[in-house]
Design an enzyme around this catalytic site. Structure first.
Site, short mmCIF file in Angstrom:
data_model
loop_
_atom_site.label_atom_id
_atom_site.label_comp_id
_atom_site.label_asym_id
_atom_site.label_seq_id
_atom_site.Cartn_x
_atom_site.Cartn_y
_atom_site.Cartn_z
N HIS A 78 0.87 -1.18 0.00
CA HIS A 78 0.00 0.00 0.00
C HIS A 78 0.91 1.23 0.00
O HIS A 78 2.15 1.09 0.09
CB HIS A 78 -0.94 -0.05 1.21
CG HIS A 78 -0.24 -0.25 2.52
ND1 HIS A 78 0.57 0.69 3.09
CD2 HIS A 78 -0.20 -1.33 3.35
CE1 HIS A 78 1.07 0.24 4.21
NE2 HIS A 78 0.63 -1.00 4.40
N GLN A 91 8.25 -3.56 16.56
CA GLN A 91 9.12 -4.29 15.62
C GLN A 91 10.41 -3.48 15.35
O GLN A 91 11.51 -4.03 15.34
CB GLN A 91 8.37 -4.53 14.32
CG GLN A 91 9.21 -5.06 13.18
CD GLN A 91 8.37 -5.54 12.01
OE1 GLN A 91 7.83 -6.62 12.05
NE2 GLN A 91 8.25 -4.74 10.96
N HIS A 129 4.08 1.42 2.23
CA HIS A 129 5.31 0.75 1.77
C HIS A 129 6.03 1.62 0.73
O HIS A 129 7.25 1.72 0.74
CB HIS A 129 4.98 -0.60 1.12
CG HIS A 129 4.42 -1.63 2.05
ND1 HIS A 129 3.12 -2.05 2.01
CD2 HIS A 129 5.01 -2.33 3.05
CE1 HIS A 129 2.91 -2.97 2.94
NE2 HIS A 129 4.04 -3.16 3.60
O1 PAF Z 1 6.62 -5.69 8.85
C1 PAF Z 1 6.59 -6.67 8.08
O2 PAF Z 1 5.96 -6.63 7.02
C2 PAF Z 1 7.34 -7.93 8.46
O3 PAF Z 1 7.31 -8.15 9.82
C3 PAF Z 1 8.79 -7.96 7.93
C4 PAF Z 1 9.64 -6.88 8.58
C5 PAF Z 1 8.79 -7.80 6.44
C6 PAF Z 1 9.43 -9.31 8.28
O4 PAF Z 1 8.75 -10.36 7.66
#
Ligand code: PAF
Length: 284
Positions: A34, A155, A37
């Site tokens: 989307h 994350q 990204h």
């Molecule tokens: O954020 C994401 O889309 C995922 O956790 C990642 C960082 C691509 C790892 O698979």
């Protein structure tokens, strides 16, 4: 734009890029792209000579097999979107290239309390899976910088910690969350919301925004309690609303004593799990 599927081809190709003195920006994704990204690609293109994007739905980070099955997959559209914003290379490996039989890809890293709270508490094993795949991708791509979205604040914190612990020579750049016009954070999962739940979904961002000023007069725990109530509308079930220190991800006890405060939430909207966060106080 180049499209590669094999790890060996990728490594050979990027060796040449580095030999030409070019720096590499890397955006790991699970596809179903989307505009959020694409904004990471934009940022990488501003900072670096060569932009690599991976598309790999990583099975090891899904603690719920149903969620893995339902995860949207739109490879053709993803490739077109990446080409339209000028990504240089897309790596789209089959699982055997990331986890080849016989190769030890497991991680021997402890994240202390970072992966015990919030997402870590409700999605056991999730972050070990994320760290495992990102470490493997970093090894294959050898980027100078990794571009990640703030929507997954925990994350980002965890991957920063991993990079530090393992001494990997890669910078982590956190980019702002992109939102729909009504405030809903862009996410690959949003397409799974029914029209009725989609209409109500801005409640996450509204709550994160509306409760910010309460910090002056209320204890964080009181605000969390209030926010959980506000999020409990029909069809929605909040899992957590936490006000944490942006470095340690531990609950803030005294707002005046902390210079980095982030409010984070996860809410089930029907059978779709949404997350969002807002930085309430920033050290910069
Ligand atoms: O954020 C994401 O889309 C995922 O956790 C990642 C960082 C691509 C790892 O698979």
């Amino acid at each position: 734009m180049y499209l590669l599927k094999r790890a060996r081809e990728l490594q050979q190709f990027l060796r040449t890029i580095r030999e030409e003195g070019k720096s590499i920006g890397f955006i790991p994704t699970m596809g179903a792209l989307h505009p959020g990204h694409l904004s990471l690609v934009d940022r990488a293109k501003q900072d670096r000579h060569f932009t690599v994007c991976s598309i790999f739905v990583n099975p090891t980070q899904f603690n719920d097999p149903k969620d893995l099955d339902l995860y949207p997959r739109t490879p053709g559209k993803d490739i077109r979107m990446l080409a339209s914003v000028g990504a240089d290379l897309v790596f789209m490996p089959p699982p055997g290239e990331i986890y080849p039989p016989g190769l030890k890809t497991g991680l021997d890293v402890s994240f202390g309390l970072l992966d015990k709270v919030m997402e870590g508490e409700f999605r056991p094993g999730h972050f070990q899976g994320v760290a495992q795949v990102v470490k493997r991708l970093i090894n294959l791509v050898g980027p100078d910088a990794l571009y990640l979205g703030q929507k997954d604040f925990q994350q980002v914190a965890l991957l920063r910690n991993m990079v530090q612990q393992l001494g990997l020579p890669v910078r982590i750049v956190m980019c702002p969350t992109l939102r729909e016009a009504d405030g809903l954070a862009m996410s690959s999962r949003n397409v799974r919301l029914s029209p009725e739940l989609r209409e109500k979904a801005p409640i996450l961002f509204e709550t994160l925004t509306a409760t910010k000023d309460m910090l002056e007069d209320f204890h964080p725990e009181e605000i969390e309690h209030f926010a959980l109530g506000r999020l409990s509308i029909p069809g929605f079930k909040p899992e957590y609303f936490e006000i944490v220190d942006g470095n340690t991800l531990q609950p803030v006890e005294d707002a005046a004593q902390t210079n980095y405060i982030v409010a984070c939430t996860a809410v089930w909207a029907g059978n779709v799990r949404l997350i969002d966060n807002l930085i309430w106080k920033s050290p910069d």
